[in-house]
Design an enzyme around this catalytic site. Structure first.
Site, PDB file in Angstrom:
ATOM      1  N   ASP A  29      -2.535  13.672  20.988  1.00 38.79           N
ATOM      2  CA  ASP A  29      -1.124  13.339  20.391  1.00 38.79           C
ATOM      3  C   ASP A  29      -1.169  13.872  19.009  1.00 38.79           C
ATOM      4  O   ASP A  29      -0.213  14.159  18.587  1.00 38.79           O
ATOM      5  CB  ASP A  29      -0.869  11.764  20.587  1.00 38.79           C
ATOM      6  CG  ASP A  29      -0.491  11.334  21.889  1.00 38.79           C
ATOM      7  OD1 ASP A  29      -0.487  12.255  22.633  1.00 38.79           O
ATOM      8  OD2 ASP A  29      -0.385  10.185  22.138  1.00 38.79           O
ATOM      9  N   THR A  40      -8.847   2.953   6.022  1.00 38.25           N
ATOM     10  CA  THR A  40      -8.210   1.695   6.409  1.00 38.25           C
ATOM     11  C   THR A  40      -6.885   1.731   6.960  1.00 38.25           C
ATOM     12  O   THR A  40      -6.271   0.714   7.028  1.00 38.25           O
ATOM     13  CB  THR A  40      -8.654   0.642   5.690  1.00 38.25           C
ATOM     14  OG1 THR A  40      -8.043   1.157   4.193  1.00 38.25           O
ATOM     15  CG2 THR A  40     -10.111   0.333   5.386  1.00 38.25           C
ATOM     16  N   ALA A  73      -5.066   9.311  20.052  1.00 44.78           N
ATOM     17  CA  ALA A  73      -4.970   9.241  21.687  1.00 44.78           C
ATOM     18  C   ALA A  73      -5.654  10.676  22.363  1.00 44.78           C
ATOM     19  O   ALA A  73      -4.903  11.481  23.169  1.00 44.78           O
ATOM     20  CB  ALA A  73      -3.713   9.126  22.122  1.00 44.78           C
ATOM     21  N   ASP A 106       0.879  -1.244   0.113  1.00 46.31           N
ATOM     22  CA  ASP A 106       0.110   0.032  -0.199  1.00 46.31           C
ATOM     23  C   ASP A 106       0.771   1.237  -0.171  1.00 46.31           C
ATOM     24  O   ASP A 106       0.685   2.210  -0.673  1.00 46.31           O
ATOM     25  CB  ASP A 106      -0.860   0.179   1.283  1.00 46.31           C
ATOM     26  CG  ASP A 106      -2.151  -0.765   1.093  1.00 46.31           C
ATOM     27  OD1 ASP A 106      -1.986  -1.568  -0.139  1.00 46.31           O
ATOM     28  OD2 ASP A 106      -2.866  -1.034   1.955  1.00 46.31           O
ATOM     29  N   GLY A 107       1.904   1.335   0.802  1.00 47.47           N
ATOM     30  CA  GLY A 107       2.808   2.386   0.700  1.00 47.47           C
ATOM     31  C   GLY A 107       3.440   2.687  -0.451  1.00 47.47           C
ATOM     32  O   GLY A 107       3.690   3.784  -0.822  1.00 47.47           O
ATOM     33  N   SER A 158      -6.076   6.016  10.175  1.00 49.65           N
ATOM     34  CA  SER A 158      -7.302   6.350  10.989  1.00 49.65           C
ATOM     35  C   SER A 158      -7.991   5.346  11.616  1.00 49.65           C
ATOM     36  O   SER A 158      -8.571   5.421  12.705  1.00 49.65           O
ATOM     37  CB  SER A 158      -8.218   7.199   9.976  1.00 49.65           C
ATOM     38  OG  SER A 158      -9.440   7.400  10.482  1.00 49.65           O
ATOM     39  N   ASP A 167      -4.173  10.277   4.036  1.00 46.60           N
ATOM     40  CA  ASP A 167      -4.328  11.132   4.968  1.00 46.60           C
ATOM     41  C   ASP A 167      -3.419  12.319   5.140  1.00 46.60           C
ATOM     42  O   ASP A 167      -2.254  11.976   4.879  1.00 46.60           O
ATOM     43  CB  ASP A 167      -4.389  10.236   6.536  1.00 46.60           C
ATOM     44  CG  ASP A 167      -3.223   9.412   6.716  1.00 46.60           C
ATOM     45  OD1 ASP A 167      -2.442   9.703   6.222  1.00 46.60           O
ATOM     46  OD2 ASP A 167      -3.575   8.431   6.908  1.00 46.60           O
TER      47      ASP A 167
END
EC number: 2.7.1.23
Length: 287
Positions: free
Chosen positions: A172, A183, A207, A68-69, A186, A143
Site C-alpha cells: 500500500d 514511534t 501492508a 506531536d503534530g 512506521s 517520515d
C-alpha cells in the site's frame, strides 16, 4: 533564556487558556514572551503554519503547545532558524513533546534557571523527480511516506540504496523514517522502535503483499531511491509522497523520491532527566 515565542494548536488549547498562563508566568518573572498570532482566519482554531520571518531574531526558545503534530509542523516551518523548541503535550499520546500540561510550571522554572539540555534530532530530505527533472524538495523530522493516490489498490515500489537495486515491494505504500519517526507511522506499520538520539534511516513497507517483507535499517549516509512502479491498475492513478503528513507531491509511474539525511537538525529542549526507555515504557503501558 530571556525571550520566548509561543506556538499553539488552538484545537487543543481552546480560548488560549494555557497559552496565556505560560505567557503571564514568564512575564511576571521578567522574561519576554510573544504569542504567535493567527495567520489564517479561514482556519481559526488550528495551527496551520508559522512564518519564520515573523519570529523575532533574538528569540531564545520556541514553546510549542499542542501535540506531536504541532511540534512536527513547527520544526519544519522554522528549520532554517534552528531554534531550540520545548514541546508541551496538550493531547493524549505524544512521544515528541517533552512535558505534559501538568508539568508546565516546573518546566518553565527550569528554563528560567537555565537548567536544561538541548538535543539535536536528525531530519531527512526528499527530492521528487519526474522525467529526470526535480519537481519538489522538502524535509521531514518524522517520515516521508509514499502511498497510493486515489482508490484503494496495490502499488509496486522499486527500492535502490546508493544507486544499487535492493528490492521490490508490492504494498500500500513505503515509509522512510528517521529515528524520531520510528514511534510514528512506521511503528504502526510494524517498524522497529529506535532511540531518537540515533542517526540512521529506516525503510518500512505499509501492508506488504508478501509474508517475508521486513523493515530495513540503513546508515545515515545512505541515499535511498523509491521508484513508483505500475502497480496493478492504470499507471495514470500514480502515487503521492507526503512529508511529515503535511506537504505532498503527486507521482506517476516511473517517478522517484530520493531520500538522504538533511543538513538541518531539529533542536529539542530537554527538561526531564527521564530516559527514552522510561518514556517508551510509560507510553506503551497507556495503550
Amino acid at each position: 533564556m530571556e525571550k520566548f515565542y509561543i506556538i499553539t494548536n488552538e484545537l487543543k488549547d481552546p480560548g488560549l487558556e494555557t497559552t496565556r498562563f505560560v505567557q503571564e508566568y514568564l512575564q511576571k518573572r521578567g522574561k519576554i514572551c510573544v504569542v504567535r498570532e493567527k495567520q489564517d482566519e479561514t482556519v481559526p482554531h488550528s495551527y496551520k503554519y508559522t512564518d519564520a520571518s515573523l519570529v523575532p531574531e533574538d528569540v531564545d526558545c520556541i514553546l510549542v503547545l499542542g501535540g506531536d503534530g504541532t511540534l512536527l509542523q513547527a520544526s519544519r516551518d522554522l528549520v532554517e532558524r534552528e531554534l531550540p523548541m520545548l514541546g508541551v503535550n496538550l493531547g493524549t499520546l505524544g512521544y515528541l513533546a517533552e512535558i505534559d500540561k501538568s508539568g508546565i510550571r516546573p518546566a518553565l522554572d527550569r528554563l528560567i534557571e537555565d537548567q536544561y539540555n538541548i538535543g539535536r534530532r536528525m531530519m531527512i530530505k526528499g527530492v521528487a523527480i519526474h522525467k529526470n527533472k526535480q519537481i519538489m524538495s522538502d524535509i521531514a523530522l518524522n517520515d516521508i511516506v509514499i502511498g497510493r493516490y486515489g482508490r484503494l489498490r496495490v502499488i509496486d515500489f522499486n527500492i535502490y540504496v546508493n544507486q544499487e537495486f535492493l528490492n521490490s515491494y508490492s504494498a500500500d505504500g513505503v515509509i522512510i523514517s528517521t529515528p524520531t519517526g520510528s514511534t510514528g507511522y512506521s511503528l504502526s506499520a510494524g517498524g522497529p522502535i529506535v532511540s531518537p538520539e540515533a542517526s540512521l534511516i529506516m525503510i518500512t513497507p505499509i501492508a506488504p503483499h508478501t509474508l517475508n517483507t521486513r523493515s530495513i535499517v540503513l546508515p545515515d549516509d545512505a541515499e535511498i531511491t523509491i521508484e513508483v512502479g505500475a502497480g496493478h491498475s492504470t499507471p495514470q492513478e500514480g502515487a503521492e509522497a507526503s512529508f511529515d503528513g503535511d506537504s505532498t507531491v503527486r507521482l506517476e509511474c516511473g517517478d522517484q523520491i530520493v531520500v538522504t539525511k538533511s543538513e538541518r537538525y531539529a533542536r529539542m529542549v530537554k527538561i526531564n532527566q527521564v530516559s527514552f526507555l522510561e518514556v517508551l515504557r510509560k507510553k506503551m503501558s497507556e495503550q
